[in-house]
Design a protein around this motif. Structure first.
Motif, PDB file in Angstrom:
ATOM      1  N   GLU A   1      35.137  47.327  61.342  1.00  0.00           N
ATOM      2  CA  GLU A   1      35.270  48.568  60.352  1.00  0.00           C
ATOM      3  C   GLU A   1      33.931  48.993  60.051  1.00  0.00           C
ATOM      4  O   GLU A   1      33.165  48.091  59.229  1.00  0.00           O
ATOM      5  CB  GLU A   1      36.232  48.353  59.346  1.00  0.00           C
ATOM      6  N   LEU A   2      33.305  50.080  60.260  1.00  0.00           N
ATOM      7  CA  LEU A   2      32.066  50.476  59.851  1.00  0.00           C
ATOM      8  C   LEU A   2      31.963  51.047  58.385  1.00  0.00           C
ATOM      9  O   LEU A   2      33.102  51.965  58.504  1.00  0.00           O
ATOM     10  CB  LEU A   2      31.452  51.508  60.919  1.00  0.00           C
ATOM     11  N   GLY A   3      31.022  50.789  57.589  1.00  0.00           N
ATOM     12  CA  GLY A   3      30.939  51.176  56.337  1.00  0.00           C
ATOM     13  C   GLY A   3      29.883  52.076  56.094  1.00  0.00           C
ATOM     14  O   GLY A   3      29.383  52.796  56.991  1.00  0.00           O
ATOM     15  N   ARG A   4      29.191  51.974  54.894  1.00  0.00           N
ATOM     16  CA  ARG A   4      28.241  52.759  54.611  1.00  0.00           C
ATOM     17  C   ARG A   4      26.914  52.306  55.340  1.00  0.00           C
ATOM     18  O   ARG A   4      26.820  51.220  55.887  1.00  0.00           O
ATOM     19  CB  ARG A   4      27.874  53.073  53.078  1.00  0.00           C
ATOM     20  N   MET A   5      25.946  53.372  55.519  1.00  0.00           N
ATOM     21  CA  MET A   5      24.569  53.287  56.171  1.00  0.00           C
ATOM     22  C   MET A   5      23.948  52.293  55.135  1.00  0.00           C
ATOM     23  O   MET A   5      23.485  52.675  54.159  1.00  0.00           O
ATOM     24  CB  MET A   5      23.789  54.413  56.375  1.00  0.00           C
TER      25      MET A   5
ATOM     26  N   THR B   1      13.343  54.639  63.671  1.00  0.00           N
ATOM     27  CA  THR B   1      13.273  55.841  64.635  1.00  0.00           C
ATOM     28  C   THR B   1      14.495  55.772  65.788  1.00  0.00           C
ATOM     29  O   THR B   1      14.954  56.579  66.266  1.00  0.00           O
ATOM     30  CB  THR B   1      11.974  55.703  65.501  1.00  0.00           C
ATOM     31  N   PHE B   2      14.893  54.646  66.143  1.00  0.00           N
ATOM     32  CA  PHE B   2      16.028  54.532  67.264  1.00  0.00           C
ATOM     33  C   PHE B   2      17.064  53.730  66.601  1.00  0.00           C
ATOM     34  O   PHE B   2      18.027  53.615  67.693  1.00  0.00           O
ATOM     35  CB  PHE B   2      15.210  53.382  68.358  1.00  0.00           C
ATOM     36  N   ALA B   3      17.265  53.244  65.601  1.00  0.00           N
ATOM     37  CA  ALA B   3      18.515  52.768  65.274  1.00  0.00           C
ATOM     38  C   ALA B   3      18.749  53.095  63.830  1.00  0.00           C
ATOM     39  O   ALA B   3      18.251  53.291  62.934  1.00  0.00           O
ATOM     40  CB  ALA B   3      18.305  51.191  65.513  1.00  0.00           C
ATOM     41  N   LYS B   4      20.276  52.874  63.815  1.00  0.00           N
ATOM     42  CA  LYS B   4      20.774  52.970  62.141  1.00  0.00           C
ATOM     43  C   LYS B   4      21.459  51.517  61.988  1.00  0.00           C
ATOM     44  O   LYS B   4      21.965  50.898  63.003  1.00  0.00           O
ATOM     45  CB  LYS B   4      21.585  53.937  62.126  1.00  0.00           C
ATOM     46  N   VAL B   5      21.440  51.295  60.576  1.00  0.00           N
ATOM     47  CA  VAL B   5      22.125  49.994  60.596  1.00  0.00           C
ATOM     48  C   VAL B   5      23.130  50.177  59.300  1.00  0.00           C
ATOM     49  O   VAL B   5      22.981  50.825  58.364  1.00  0.00           O
ATOM     50  CB  VAL B   5      21.147  48.871  59.789  1.00  0.00           C
TER      51      VAL B   5
ATOM     52  N   ALA C   1      29.489  46.654  58.018  1.00  0.00           N
ATOM     53  CA  ALA C   1      30.587  46.659  58.723  1.00  0.00           C
ATOM     54  C   ALA C   1      31.549  45.319  58.347  1.00  0.00           C
ATOM     55  O   ALA C   1      31.085  44.215  57.899  1.00  0.00           O
ATOM     56  CB  ALA C   1      30.122  46.603  60.302  1.00  0.00           C
ATOM     57  N   ARG C   2      32.557  45.513  58.657  1.00  0.00           N
ATOM     58  CA  ARG C   2      33.499  44.030  58.373  1.00  0.00           C
ATOM     59  C   ARG C   2      34.093  43.825  59.529  1.00  0.00           C
ATOM     60  O   ARG C   2      34.781  44.617  60.232  1.00  0.00           O
ATOM     61  CB  ARG C   2      34.614  44.638  57.277  1.00  0.00           C
ATOM     62  N   ASN C   3      34.235  42.637  59.879  1.00  0.00           N
ATOM     63  CA  ASN C   3      34.919  42.087  61.046  1.00  0.00           C
ATOM     64  C   ASN C   3      36.525  41.967  60.663  1.00  0.00           C
ATOM     65  O   ASN C   3      37.088  41.366  59.773  1.00  0.00           O
ATOM     66  CB  ASN C   3      34.682  40.654  61.374  1.00  0.00           C
ATOM     67  N   LEU C   4      37.532  42.871  61.451  1.00  0.00           N
ATOM     68  CA  LEU C   4      38.719  42.682  60.797  1.00  0.00           C
ATOM     69  C   LEU C   4      39.389  41.522  61.050  1.00  0.00           C
ATOM     70  O   LEU C   4      40.483  41.340  60.583  1.00  0.00           O
ATOM     71  CB  LEU C   4      39.368  43.946  61.824  1.00  0.00           C
ATOM     72  N   HIS C   5      39.197  40.679  62.128  1.00  0.00           N
ATOM     73  CA  HIS C   5      39.708  39.617  62.311  1.00  0.00           C
ATOM     74  C   HIS C   5      39.456  38.581  61.244  1.00  0.00           C
ATOM     75  O   HIS C   5      40.309  37.751  61.005  1.00  0.00           O
ATOM     76  CB  HIS C   5      39.384  39.070  63.705  1.00  0.00           C
ATOM     77  N   SER C   6      38.338  38.310  60.949  1.00  0.00           N
ATOM     78  CA  SER C   6      37.632  37.091  60.091  1.00  0.00           C
ATOM     79  C   SER C   6      37.739  37.675  58.631  1.00  0.00           C
ATOM     80  O   SER C   6      37.636  37.125  57.621  1.00  0.00           O
ATOM     81  CB  SER C   6      36.439  36.493  60.481  1.00  0.00           C
ATOM     82  N   GLY C   7      37.325  39.125  58.498  1.00  0.00           N
ATOM     83  CA  GLY C   7      37.235  39.588  57.013  1.00  0.00           C
ATOM     84  C   GLY C   7      35.723  39.635  56.528  1.00  0.00           C
ATOM     85  O   GLY C   7      35.498  39.763  55.637  1.00  0.00           O
ATOM     86  N   ASN C   8      34.805  38.854  57.225  1.00  0.00           N
ATOM     87  CA  ASN C   8      33.515  38.867  57.126  1.00  0.00           C
ATOM     88  C   ASN C   8      32.635  39.916  57.328  1.00  0.00           C
ATOM     89  O   ASN C   8      32.975  40.886  58.258  1.00  0.00           O
ATOM     90  CB  ASN C   8      32.998  37.513  57.989  1.00  0.00           C
TER      91      ASN C   8
END
Length: 430
Positions: free
Chosen positions: A17-21, A26-30, A33-40
């Motif tokens: 699940e993607l959250g805030r930036m 130049t080439f990437a955005k970070v 995110a949350r892993n829906l299976h582990s919650g990490n």
């Protein structure tokens, strides 16, 4: 939306699940995110395919993935997995919440004990990389992150190189890095030792940690390069005698006499209060056992790294190539490089080609002239991890149609028994 990879709820591949930036370049955005299976929580780096292909940076992206899969170490940001859609590549990485070391330095120089602690962790990580034949080549405070507990994490392996990239003279030749941190031999463009270049950059970082400013500064970049080339810097008076000695040995403009990592680690300044976790005799923690190496290959067997779904032609994820007039092909193999080279030599022998070879490349040269001269073919062998290679075959000279015919009629059938395919595939690639 990234094709079928991301649904309307902002869920990626049904897993993240993607959250805030968190930041962008130049080439990437970070993104958080949350892993829906582990919650990490993870940091999700999103790279647009079209943009990196346009500027010819796809090899750099592939190299970064390969390197990060190889270097598992407490002081290196961990790459959990790589996912992809038709338009984007997603790096699920360890989330490091403490920010860049650069932010800490920008407030002023650090206490010597704290600087030493960060430097010890940096050297531990770089020593580990070098033991795996990996050279970072862009070390600077902006690429050093801190976690919530103040542990240092090296990141951004986009400009890194493998020992496989050495030319016949045993040197690297690509000019890269950040000007203020780059070694004089890189500026000279005469070939360089990747390990010694990293040591120079670590020397600049140590100077900045202790001094609060750069050793080589000038508004004019040419003048700054002259200072770097001569090793023209002065240590501020508050540096201890042992720190000065170490920095001077690291910022030796002559790479042949520059201090090695082994000697850095045995220096009196470095050894003072070395954390137990960084002591040399505990290095086994970071190296792969046989079983661990097997696990790594199994994760790669699904080829989340670069979606290698077929044995031949491993590039559909990255490159939109025309169906006709292909001038290169790729395949994966679990055989050693020597077996690949032997196979290519057999093909050359039966097809009237001469061969030139090294440990990681083969050049086949046809003897007969075709439509556009003699057909030349180069094959470069890249190590993905100790048990997995990717071989890239390219037309070096001659006619593309003749090259494609040679590949389909002679080369592919001859290589068929060494080409790796996923255990989930039931059909053999044509």
């Amino acid at each position: 939306m990234a094709a079928a990879a991301e649904d309307k709820c902002g869920v990626l591949h049904g897993k993240y699940e993607l959250g805030r930036m968190l930041g962008h370049g130049t080439f990437a955005k970070v993104y958080h995110a949350r892993n829906l299976h582990s919650g990490n929580s993870v940091a999700m780096k999103v790279v647009g395919k079209e943009k990196v292909i346009k500027v010819g940076m796809m090899d750099q992206i592939k190299r970064e993935i390969s390197v990060m899969k190889m270097v598992k170490h407490p002081n290196i940001v961990e790459l959990h997995e790589v996912l992809a859609s038709k338009t984007k590549i997603y790096f699920a990485m360890e989330l490091v919440r403490g920010g860049e070391l650069f932010a800490k330095i920008s407030k002023g120089r650090l206490r010597e004990e704290l600087a030493r602690n960060y430097f010890q962790q940096l050297i531990s990580a770089i020593d580990f990389c070098h033991s795996r034949g990996v050279y970072h080549r862009d070390l600077k405070p902006e690429n050093l992150l801190l976690d919530e507990d103040g542990h240092l994490k090296v990141t951004d392996f986009g400009l890194s190189a493998f020992s496989d990239h050495l030319r016949q003279d045993g040197m690297l030749h690509t000019t890269c890095g950040t000007p203020a941190y780059v070694a004089p031999e890189v500026i000279a463009k005469k070939g360089y030792d990747g390990a010694k270049v990293d040591i120079w950059s670590c020397g600049v970082i140590l100077y900045v940690l202790l001094a609060g400013f750069l050793p080589f500064q000038d508004d004019n970049i040419v003048a700054m390069y002259r200072k770097i080339y001569r090793g023209d810097f002065k240590c501020p008076p508050w540096l201890s005698s042992d720190a000065r000695k170490l920095i001077t040995k690291m910022l030796d403009p002559n790479p042949n006499s520059r201090i090695t990592i082994a000697k850095i680690m045995s220096s009196s300044w470095f050894k003072k209060s070395v954390p137990r976790s960084l002591r040399k005799n505990e290095d086994e923690e970071f190296s792969f056992s046989g079983d661990k190496a097997k696990e790594e290959v199994e994760t790669l067997n699904a080829f989340h790294i670069i979606s290698l779904s077929q044995g031949f032609d491993l590039s559909p994820l990255f490159e939109e190539k025309k169906k006709t007039e292909k001038e290169e092909m790729r395949f994966a193999t679990t055989k050693p490089a020597s077996s690949v080279i032997s196979k290519l030599e057999e093909v050359a022998k039966t097809s009237n080609f001469s061969v030139k070879k090294s440990d990681s490349s083969v050049r086949l040269q046809g003897h007969e002239s075709g439509r556009k001269g003699k057909l030349g073919i180069s094959a470069d062998i890249f190590t993905m991890n100790p048990s997995l290679l990717v071989v890239e075959v390219k037309k070096a000279s001659g006619d593309t149609l003749e090259y494609n015919q040679f590949c389909s009629k002679e080369l592919k059938p001859a290589l068929k028994d060494i080409v790796w395919t996923s255990p989930t595939e039931h059909s053999t690639p044509a």
